[in-house]
Motif scaffolding. Structure first.
Motif, PDB file in Angstrom:
ATOM      1  N   ALA A 505       0.798  -1.208  -0.019  1.00  0.00           N
ATOM      2  CA  ALA A 505       0.016   0.293  -0.042  1.00  0.00           C
ATOM      3  C   ALA A 505       0.916   1.311  -0.028  1.00  0.00           C
ATOM      4  O   ALA A 505       0.853   2.224  -0.699  1.00  0.00           O
ATOM      5  N   GLU A 506       2.031   1.027   0.841  1.00  0.00           N
ATOM      6  CA  GLU A 506       2.914   2.444   0.826  1.00  0.00           C
ATOM      7  C   GLU A 506       3.479   2.679  -0.494  1.00  0.00           C
ATOM      8  O   GLU A 506       3.643   3.859  -0.955  1.00  0.00           O
ATOM      9  N   ALA A 575      -6.764  -2.875   9.552  1.00  0.00           N
ATOM     10  CA  ALA A 575      -5.521  -3.271   9.147  1.00  0.00           C
ATOM     11  C   ALA A 575      -4.574  -2.414   9.908  1.00  0.00           C
ATOM     12  O   ALA A 575      -3.361  -3.057  10.459  1.00  0.00           O
ATOM     13  N   LEU A 576      -4.528  -1.374   9.829  1.00  0.00           N
ATOM     14  CA  LEU A 576      -3.311  -0.564  10.525  1.00  0.00           C
ATOM     15  C   LEU A 576      -3.250  -0.265  11.732  1.00  0.00           C
ATOM     16  O   LEU A 576      -2.278  -0.389  12.368  1.00  0.00           O
ATOM     17  N   ASN A 577      -4.279  -0.376  12.378  1.00  0.00           N
ATOM     18  CA  ASN A 577      -4.488  -0.646  14.049  1.00  0.00           C
ATOM     19  C   ASN A 577      -4.022  -1.801  14.337  1.00  0.00           C
ATOM     20  O   ASN A 577      -3.100  -1.999  15.190  1.00  0.00           O
ATOM     21  N   LYS A 578      -4.365  -3.136  13.584  1.00  0.00           N
ATOM     22  CA  LYS A 578      -3.760  -4.354  13.985  1.00  0.00           C
ATOM     23  C   LYS A 578      -2.373  -4.392  13.904  1.00  0.00           C
ATOM     24  O   LYS A 578      -1.570  -5.132  14.762  1.00  0.00           O
ATOM     25  N   TYR A 582       0.196   3.280  13.204  1.00  0.00           N
ATOM     26  CA  TYR A 582      -0.614   4.655  13.293  1.00  0.00           C
ATOM     27  C   TYR A 582      -0.088   5.899  12.655  1.00  0.00           C
ATOM     28  O   TYR A 582      -0.752   6.788  12.600  1.00  0.00           O
ATOM     29  N   ASP A 583       1.320   5.690  12.304  1.00  0.00           N
ATOM     30  CA  ASP A 583       1.851   6.713  11.511  1.00  0.00           C
ATOM     31  C   ASP A 583       1.220   6.988  10.069  1.00  0.00           C
ATOM     32  O   ASP A 583       1.344   7.849   9.458  1.00  0.00           O
ATOM     33  N   LEU A 584       0.356   5.898   9.837  1.00  0.00           N
ATOM     34  CA  LEU A 584      -0.288   5.986   8.245  1.00  0.00           C
ATOM     35  C   LEU A 584      -1.654   6.561   8.470  1.00  0.00           C
ATOM     36  O   LEU A 584      -2.354   6.439   7.512  1.00  0.00           O
ATOM     37  N   CYS A 591       0.397   9.488   4.928  1.00  0.00           N
ATOM     38  CA  CYS A 591      -0.567   8.768   5.515  1.00  0.00           C
ATOM     39  C   CYS A 591      -1.471   8.069   4.474  1.00  0.00           C
ATOM     40  O   CYS A 591      -1.643   8.709   3.522  1.00  0.00           O
ATOM     41  N   LEU A 592      -2.012   7.014   4.775  1.00  0.00           N
ATOM     42  CA  LEU A 592      -2.931   6.240   3.773  1.00  0.00           C
ATOM     43  C   LEU A 592      -4.247   6.909   3.993  1.00  0.00           C
ATOM     44  O   LEU A 592      -5.209   6.980   2.993  1.00  0.00           O
TER      45      LEU A 592
END
Length: 598
Positions: A505-506, A575-578, A582-584, A591-592
């Motif tokens: 994703a990045e 997904a990001l929390n998992k 958190y930087d995204l 940031c996504l």
């Protein structure tokens, strides 16, 4: 006079036929084009003097649909069409598709699930003693016991479930002629056990010559280790020069695979594509909107078959094989000149390629005598030192096509191997590609960016892809052309953890545009990746492989590839929390997504 092959008794009467030699039952609509397997095999048999009729998309609930051409003299031929019927019907999340590009007007549900099995069983009901021979992609990749994603279990060889007499695997041209000649000579179908590229069944363990016995079916269904062992042996025996006879036991029955048929030389391949195809769908479909699948390929040219790319999620190794077979320039130019005469032709060739467009030569000289290597790939994890890298023949071919009167533009839309292009010491191919053969957008298939996932995919490092992207844009800029690369990615491939999906994703974020289409990994029969998906280990090394099977996780991995879509927000956030990324989540340029509203 050229015409479509008979589809009913009236057509037979016009030709003065009382009986067909073969009747071909197919899950696709009848398209008489060299890109359709049913057309190729039927026209080839016709070339050898056999009378062939076509039953396209019969109503499998009505036995009379299978009797429309009467009883054939030699046998029935059956395939599901150009695509596996289960892939045709279901998405990766096992949801029913709403269209079928191989049916009139794109209408769905005109073929059954597991079409080869259903058609063969119905033919056995209609004509009990007539030989039934199955082939095509659906039969070819199910010739032994195999993991079936749609039932989430291991199924028997399709030869047994279908009740057919013989199975033709691979492309089948040489095999089908030998079968026809044997049947025509009066040899009973149960005695035709000697033809390469075929699979037969027998109760006589001594009938196959010096076979390798695979783990028996009862062992394979009870042990993933045995399943992996069986796959490894099959994987190592797909080349016509090195493969051994393989046998798999089912109680008192043995399913026996003869070695693959020989690859076609250039003249033989030319002969296949020079047959008298109508290069169109049957006129009976005109009022139904035609056949959508023909639109893209009608003015495309198949230049090669076979691929030594070694992608683990691809079934080509088990079907077409790793040896590249190329048509002559003369044969291709002849086909292009025929296209120009078509009333619908606008001057644009949509594609000149095959499984991999820029493979026109064999991977190395060793393959000529000794076949492909059993214990290594040509391109991965690094290119073999013996790999021949040369685009000269392909560039010459493209130049000849461009110079044919009536041609405005020649595009390349089938896959190109960007690593093969980068390995070429000359930039001539990339230069010509950028200058002449891109329609604004070039589709590429890096598939992923995580090095560990790419390794399990059998794909090169993302660094190689980045080199290609840079060259593409530099050369486009140099000639003042605004052209773009459209990458294709796969989510949830074996080995892909959530952190790998986030890394992808990045990468997409840094590309500056979101892909319009993404694909969740689809476990289909006959691929290394499917074996890893089912067993949880690499069958070649025995190393454990993480497999994302949880439906929610797969949805999250896929959502990350299109993180900007409103409907994907909750999945991306989860997904990001998992992963504690958190930087995204925020308002920064890296940031996504934005933080959730409180």
């Amino acid at each position: 006079m050229m015409d479509f092959l008979p589809v009913n008794k009236d057509d037979m009467n016009k030709r003065g036929w009382e009986q067909c030699d073969f009747v071909f039952v197919t899950g696709d609509a009848y398209v008489d084009h060299s890109s359709f397997g049913a057309a190729v095999i039927s026209r080839l048999l016709e070339r050898y003097g056999y009378k062939v009729g076509i039953i396209a998309q019969p109503d499998w609930k009505d036995l009379n649909s299978f009797r429309i051409l009467g009883e054939p003299r030699l046998g029935f031929l059956v395939n599901s069409g150009n695509i596996d019927s289960m892939v045709n019907h279901y998405t990766t999340f096992r949801k029913r598709r709403s269209t079928d590009a191989y049916s009139p007007g794109g209408k769905p549900n005109l073929r059954p699930d597991r079409a080869v099995t259903v058609y063969s069983n119905r033919l056995r009901e209609a004509y009990k003693h007539v030989p039934v021979i199955i082939g095509g992609i659906e039969a070819s990749l199910r010739r032994f016991s195999h993991y079936d994603y749609w039932s989430d279990g291991v199924k028997r060889s399709v030869l047994l479930d279908s009740g057919a007499d013989l199975l033709v695997y691979g492309m089948g041209e040489k095999s089908i002629i030998e079968i026809a000649e044997a049947l025509n000579a009066g040899i009973p179908i149960e005695e035709i056990t000697f033809i390469n590229g075929t699979v037969y069944k027998t109760k006589d363990k001594e009938r196959p010559f010096e076979p390798i016995f695979l783990p028996a079916y009862d062992k394979v269904i009870s042990s993933k280790k045995k399943y992996g062992e069986s796959f490894k042996v099959q994987y190592e025996n797909t080349d016509s020069k090195t493969a051994k006879t393989l046998a798999e036991q089912y109680d008192t029955i043995y399913v026996v695979q003869n070695p693959p048929m020989d690859t076609l030389n250039m003249q033989e391949l030319d002969d296949v594509y020079d047959l008298d195809y109508m290069m169109d769908y049957h006129s009976m479909y005109k009022n139904s909107g035609g056949i959508p699948a023909l639109n893209e390929i009608k003015f495309s040219v198949t230049s090669v078959r076979g691929c030594f790319g070694g992608c683990n999620f691809c079934s080509l190794n088990f079907h077409q094989g790793r040896v590249v077979q190329a048509r002559s320039h003369e044969s291709i130019i002849k086909e292009v000149e025929k296209m120009i005469k078509d009333k619908d032709f606008k001057g644009y060739i949509h594609d000149v390629g095959g499984p991999t467009a820029n493979f026109r030569i064999k991977a190395c000289t060793k393959q000529e005598k000794h076949g492909v290597c059993k214990d290594r790939e040509c391109m991965t994890p690094e290119k073999c030192k013996n790999l021949k890298i040369d685009h000269k023949d392909y560039l010459e071919l493209l130049g000849k096509i461009r110079n044919v009167e009536g041609i405005k533009k020649v595009f390349i839309r089938s896959g190109i191997r960007y690593d093969y292009a980068i390995y070429d010491s000359s930039d001539a191919f990339i230069t010509e590609l950028v200058r002449h053969h891109v329609s604004g957008q070039l589709r590429t298939a890096p598939e992923h960016v995580s090095e560990s996932v790419l390794s399990l995919m059998g794909k090169p490092s993302i660094k190689i892809y980045n080199q290609f992207v840079k060259k593409f844009y530099d050369k486009s800029k140099k000639i003042n052309k605004e052209q773009y690369i459209v990458p294709y990615f796969i989510s949830s491939h074996p080995g892909s953890r959530m952190k790998d999906a986030i890394e992808l994703a990045e990468y997409i974020r840094d590309m500056g545009h979101i892909p319009e289409q993404v694909q969740d990994f689809y476990p289909t029969p006959g691929t290394m990746s499917t074996c890893m998906y089912y067993t949880g280990f690499n069958p070649l090394t025995g190393e454990a492989v993480y497999v994302p099977k949880d439906k929610e996780e797969r949805k999250m991995q896929r959502a990350l590839l299109q993180y900007n879509k409103k409907e994907n927000y909750d999945l991306v956030l989860k997904a990001l929390n998992k992963e504690n990324r958190y930087d995204l989540i925020g308002f920064g340029e890296k940031c996504l997504i934005k933080p959730p509203r409180k």
